[in-house]
Design a protein around this motif. Sequence first.
Motif, mmCIF file in Angstrom:
data_model
loop_
_atom_site.group_PDB
_atom_site.id
_atom_site.type_symbol
_atom_site.label_atom_id
_atom_site.label_comp_id
_atom_site.label_asym_id
_atom_site.label_seq_id
_atom_site.Cartn_x
_atom_site.Cartn_y
_atom_site.Cartn_z
ATOM 1 N N TYR A 117 -16.334 -95.867 -18.045
ATOM 2 C CA TYR A 117 -15.639 -94.614 -18.361
ATOM 3 C C TYR A 117 -15.733 -93.683 -17.153
ATOM 4 C CZ TYR A 117 -15.551 -96.185 -23.194
ATOM 5 O OH TYR A 117 -15.317 -96.902 -24.322
ATOM 6 N N LEU A 118 -14.920 -92.643 -17.172
ATOM 7 C CA LEU A 118 -14.883 -91.771 -15.996
ATOM 8 C C LEU A 118 -15.833 -90.583 -16.119
ATOM 9 C CD1 LEU A 118 -11.019 -91.603 -15.387
ATOM 10 C CD2 LEU A 118 -12.686 -93.219 -14.444
ATOM 11 N N MET A 119 -16.477 -90.241 -15.015
ATOM 12 C CA MET A 119 -17.167 -88.955 -14.898
ATOM 13 C C MET A 119 -16.098 -88.027 -14.334
ATOM 14 S SD MET A 119 -18.849 -86.336 -14.186
ATOM 15 C CE MET A 119 -18.219 -86.066 -12.545
ATOM 16 N N HIS A 120 -15.358 -87.410 -15.252
ATOM 17 C CA HIS A 120 -14.077 -86.811 -14.879
ATOM 18 C C HIS A 120 -14.129 -85.293 -14.681
ATOM 19 C CE1 HIS A 120 -9.483 -86.909 -15.381
ATOM 20 N NE2 HIS A 120 -9.804 -87.621 -14.326
ATOM 21 N N HIS A 121 -15.343 -84.706 -14.784
ATOM 22 C CA HIS A 121 -15.462 -83.256 -14.607
ATOM 23 C C HIS A 121 -15.062 -82.835 -13.192
ATOM 24 C CE1 HIS A 121 -17.431 -82.349 -18.335
ATOM 25 N NE2 HIS A 121 -18.468 -83.135 -18.096
ATOM 26 N N LYS A 122 -14.699 -81.554 -13.089
ATOM 27 C CA LYS A 122 -14.492 -80.945 -11.766
ATOM 28 C C LYS A 122 -15.040 -79.527 -11.840
ATOM 29 C CE LYS A 122 -10.941 -84.068 -11.956
ATOM 30 N NZ LYS A 122 -10.321 -84.610 -13.181
ATOM 31 N N PHE A 123 -16.369 -79.434 -11.791
ATOM 32 C CA PHE A 123 -16.950 -78.090 -11.784
ATOM 33 C C PHE A 123 -18.152 -78.036 -10.845
ATOM 34 C CE2 PHE A 123 -19.498 -80.029 -15.248
ATOM 35 C CZ PHE A 123 -20.767 -79.507 -15.043
ATOM 36 N N LEU A 124 -18.508 -76.837 -10.462
ATOM 37 C CA LEU A 124 -19.732 -76.662 -9.698
ATOM 38 C C LEU A 124 -20.367 -75.328 -10.074
ATOM 39 C CD1 LEU A 124 -19.103 -75.493 -6.081
ATOM 40 C CD2 LEU A 124 -17.207 -76.212 -7.493
ATOM 41 N N ILE A 125 -21.678 -75.274 -9.910
ATOM 42 C CA ILE A 125 -22.434 -74.070 -10.261
ATOM 43 C C ILE A 125 -23.187 -73.611 -9.010
ATOM 44 C CG2 ILE A 125 -24.199 -73.082 -11.769
ATOM 45 C CD1 ILE A 125 -23.654 -75.657 -13.572
ATOM 46 N N ILE A 126 -23.004 -72.342 -8.674
ATOM 47 C CA ILE A 126 -23.632 -71.797 -7.468
ATOM 48 C C ILE A 126 -24.743 -70.834 -7.876
ATOM 49 C CG2 ILE A 126 -23.213 -70.342 -5.441
ATOM 50 C CD1 ILE A 126 -20.286 -71.547 -5.565
ATOM 51 N N ASP A 127 -25.944 -71.063 -7.347
ATOM 52 C CA ASP A 127 -27.108 -70.203 -7.618
ATOM 53 C C ASP A 127 -27.337 -69.958 -9.114
ATOM 54 O OD1 ASP A 127 -27.730 -70.025 -4.971
ATOM 55 O OD2 ASP A 127 -26.724 -68.117 -4.646
ATOM 56 N N ASP A 128 -27.027 -70.946 -9.915
ATOM 57 C CA ASP A 128 -27.229 -70.850 -11.373
ATOM 58 C C ASP A 128 -26.507 -69.663 -12.004
ATOM 59 O OD1 ASP A 128 -28.774 -73.119 -11.542
ATOM 60 O OD2 ASP A 128 -30.675 -72.046 -11.330
ATOM 61 N N SER A 129 -25.557 -69.070 -11.289
ATOM 62 C CA SER A 129 -24.969 -67.838 -11.818
ATOM 63 C C SER A 129 -23.455 -67.742 -11.665
ATOM 64 C CB SER A 129 -25.611 -66.626 -11.138
ATOM 65 O OG SER A 129 -25.427 -66.703 -9.745
ATOM 66 N N LEU A 130 -22.863 -68.664 -10.927
ATOM 67 C CA LEU A 130 -21.405 -68.632 -10.743
ATOM 68 C C LEU A 130 -20.843 -70.024 -11.011
ATOM 69 C CD1 LEU A 130 -18.770 -67.211 -9.721
ATOM 70 C CD2 LEU A 130 -19.370 -68.044 -7.451
ATOM 71 N N LEU A 131 -19.835 -70.075 -11.853
ATOM 72 C CA LEU A 131 -19.199 -71.360 -12.196
ATOM 73 C C LEU A 131 -17.811 -71.425 -11.583
ATOM 74 C CD1 LEU A 131 -18.932 -73.948 -14.093
ATOM 75 C CD2 LEU A 131 -17.833 -72.386 -15.701
ATOM 76 N N LEU A 132 -17.488 -72.579 -10.995
ATOM 77 C CA LEU A 132 -16.118 -72.866 -10.600
ATOM 78 C C LEU A 132 -15.698 -74.117 -11.353
ATOM 79 C CD1 LEU A 132 -17.434 -71.804 -7.506
ATOM 80 C CD2 LEU A 132 -14.982 -71.626 -7.341
ATOM 81 N N ASN A 133 -14.619 -74.021 -12.113
ATOM 82 C CA ASN A 133 -14.233 -75.128 -12.969
ATOM 83 C C ASN A 133 -12.715 -75.219 -13.081
ATOM 84 O OD1 ASN A 133 -14.541 -77.186 -14.977
ATOM 85 N ND2 ASN A 133 -13.957 -75.654 -16.495
ATOM 86 N N LEU A 150 -8.509 -73.787 -10.214
ATOM 87 C CA LEU A 150 -9.963 -73.688 -10.178
ATOM 88 C C LEU A 150 -10.323 -72.254 -10.568
ATOM 89 C CD1 LEU A 150 -12.404 -75.444 -9.435
ATOM 90 C CD2 LEU A 150 -12.112 -74.740 -7.068
ATOM 91 N N MET A 151 -11.041 -72.127 -11.668
ATOM 92 C CA MET A 151 -11.403 -70.792 -12.158
ATOM 93 C C MET A 151 -12.829 -70.465 -11.742
ATOM 94 S SD MET A 151 -11.365 -69.466 -16.075
ATOM 95 C CE MET A 151 -9.600 -69.648 -16.274
ATOM 96 N N ALA A 152 -13.037 -69.250 -11.247
ATOM 97 C CA ALA A 152 -14.389 -68.809 -10.864
ATOM 98 C C ALA A 152 -14.811 -67.693 -11.800
ATOM 99 C CB ALA A 152 -14.387 -68.298 -9.422
ATOM 100 N N LEU A 153 -15.982 -67.855 -12.407
ATOM 101 C CA LEU A 153 -16.476 -66.767 -13.246
ATOM 102 C C LEU A 153 -17.994 -66.783 -13.327
ATOM 103 C CD1 LEU A 153 -15.720 -67.416 -17.043
ATOM 104 C CD2 LEU A 153 -15.813 -69.182 -15.321
#
Length: 222
Positions: free
Chosen positions: A158-174, A191-194
């Motif tokens: 199966y695919l590991m199909h996510h596309k996100f990253l977490i910066i300094d445990d406080s910012l998500l890009l997904n 790509l959403m940053a929040l």
Amino acid sequence: MSSGWIKVGGVALACGLVSEVVYFLYKRYRKRGWQYKGQSESESRKEIEEVLFFPDSQVACRNYFVGDHGCDNNNCRFTHIPNSLSRLYEFINSAKKSVDVCVFSICCTELADLLIELNKRNVTVRVICDDEQINIRGSQIWKLRKEGINVRTDNSSYLMHHKFLIIDDSLLLNGSFNWTRQAISGNQENLMALNNARIVSLYKAEYKKLWEKFDPKNTSPL
Ligand SMILES: [Zn+2]
């Protein structure tokens, strides 16, 4: 004035002083609670809600936007005009302690090199990607591993199909954005940053779960 009134006045004054002290301590606690180490109050409170859309018409110059010395190449083949990729560079480069990447495919040299630079700056970089993507043409995974970056894969059909990253445990890009040249310059991607703490915590928990699940000790070879 009777001694009774003096007592009442004394008690009222004491109550006033106590409430001032409590309020002062409360303010100090709130202020410290909002702040991360090394971050100013205004920085820590700032809300981030952005969306990056791709494709970009040209690939952004990493040196120009986030390099230590800028870009001194007069014939630079990359653009120096801000775009979605340059903003992504800035987000990733803002990392002070950690970058947790969970992206299906990583073939973009510029983004991989940025992770390597962060790793050299003692930012903890972790990468999760799909096992079937690590040996495709242009894959940056072996280079990342050679540079000492810990990469784990799903080891599954199966695919590991996510596309996100977490910066300094406080910012998500997904979003939909794979780290490939095609995603940067060809595909329609977002790509959403929040930095909403509740949403970030949900992704942090998912990252932790996958990181443990894909620990080579917990997965058997195909
Ligand atoms: Zn340049």
